[in-house]
Design a protein around this motif. Structure first.
Motif, PDB file in Angstrom:
ATOM      1  N   ASP A  48     -53.933  16.127 -26.844  1.00  0.00           N
ATOM      2  CA  ASP A  48     -53.531  17.285 -27.639  1.00  0.00           C
ATOM      3  C   ASP A  48     -53.760  16.997 -29.126  1.00  0.00           C
ATOM      4  OD1 ASP A  48     -52.395  19.610 -28.605  1.00  0.00           O
ATOM      5  OD2 ASP A  48     -50.348  18.808 -28.540  1.00  0.00           O
ATOM      6  N   SER A  61     -50.221  17.089 -31.096  1.00  0.00           N
ATOM      7  CA  SER A  61     -49.187  16.068 -30.917  1.00  0.00           C
ATOM      8  C   SER A  61     -49.748  14.700 -30.545  1.00  0.00           C
ATOM      9  CB  SER A  61     -48.208  16.518 -29.824  1.00  0.00           C
ATOM     10  OG  SER A  61     -48.866  16.567 -28.564  1.00  0.00           O
ATOM     11  N   SER A  76     -50.668  13.798 -27.788  1.00  0.00           N
ATOM     12  CA  SER A  76     -50.241  13.451 -26.434  1.00  0.00           C
ATOM     13  C   SER A  76     -51.435  13.401 -25.484  1.00  0.00           C
ATOM     14  CB  SER A  76     -49.226  14.473 -25.923  1.00  0.00           C
ATOM     15  OG  SER A  76     -48.117  14.521 -26.790  1.00  0.00           O
ATOM     16  N   MET A  80     -46.461  11.195 -24.385  1.00  0.00           N
ATOM     17  CA  MET A  80     -46.253  11.797 -25.698  1.00  0.00           C
ATOM     18  C   MET A  80     -46.915  10.959 -26.801  1.00  0.00           C
ATOM     19  SD  MET A  80     -44.627  14.275 -24.518  1.00  0.00           S
ATOM     20  CE  MET A  80     -44.178  15.119 -26.022  1.00  0.00           C
TER      21      MET A  80
END
Lengths: 63, 97, 94
Positions: B39, B42, B44, B62
């Motif tokens: 992502d 983020s 992640s 994460m």
């Protein structure tokens, strides 16, 4: 008489600034990403309104 | 190493896609799998692992917890096919660039 | 929050490549989040906390997960909001 609005809720329209920001980050396909994001955020907001979830755990594990 | 991963950026992250990687996260969590995506917001990671029963196990790690990312191997054409056709990917989203 | 890399701001071609990569990665990621809807998801959190819940949705900034039927060590919480910063990883079957 009642002031209750009978109109449909306003259409979610992302602000101009956000559109420009997205354009800078995602270029020519930014509209596609913006559309998915808008729908996803709407689902999140709606679920939270409807279900009123409480934070778990109450205190953050990591500050 | 912490934060290094978050700061790599899209052109670096995308080079890990479709490779089997090992991610160390948090204090002592370790995940292995084929990298599906990162992502860009983020940092992640999404990893998949093909199981014998035909199902897939999916891990999302994460970005803020990532300590280290290590490449284990490249995907062969069969694995690439399975990754491309996995249900968690949009149909139009091939990795051509 | 995200920003452009310094190199890509100087070079339009590099910028386009970066935008294209970011779009592919983000679209794939959002699709994965959507694929989690209504799935049983295991959350691996800090302090060795492991919980299971039915995934609802996340906000687009990846700050919160909205879940249902959260199995906590002291019972089931029907509706819950998990802070993404409390989470190390999550796992589900697809």
């Amino acid at each position: 008489g009642s002031q209750k609005s009978t109109g449909a809720p306003p259409i979610e329209r992302p602000g101009e600034r956000r559109v420009a920001e997205m354009k800078k980050l995602y270029g020519q396909d930014s509209a596609k990403i913006l559309a998915i994001e808008t729908a996803m955020q709407l689902t999140f907001d709606r679920n939270c309104d409807r279900k009123q979830p409480k934070y778990w755990p109450v205190i953050p594990l990591k500050l | 190493m912490q934060d290094a991963w978050s700061h790599l950026g899209p052109l670096q992250w995308i080079r890990f896609v479709n490779k089997q990687i090992k991610v160390t996260a948090g204090k002592d969590e370790e995940r292995r799998g084929w990298l599906v995506t990162v992502d860009p917001v983020s940092a992640s990671l999404v990893l998949v692992d093909f199981r014998e029963d035909g199902k897939m196990s999916v891990d999302m790690v994460m970005g803020h917890a990532v300590e280290e990312v290590q490449v284990l191997q490249e995907a062969d054409s069969e694995t690439l096919d399975r990754l491309q056709n996995s249900l968690i990917l949009p149909k139009t989203c091939s990795l051509d660039a | 929050s995200i920003s452009m890399s310094a190199a890509s701001e100087a070079d339009p071609e590099e910028q386009q490549r970066e935008q294209h990569a970011r779009t592919t990665l983000r679209e794939r990621f959002l699709h994965c989040l959507l694929a989690m809807t209504n799935k049983k998801v295991q959350f691996h959190m800090y302090e060795k906390v492991k919980v299971e819940a039915t995934f609802g949705a996340s906000d687009i900034d990846m700050l919160h997960f909205q879940v249902s039927d959260l199995h906590t060590p002291i019972g089931v919480q029907k509706e819950a909001l998990i802070r993404c910063h409390d989470v190390i990883s999550l796992t589900f079957d697809a």
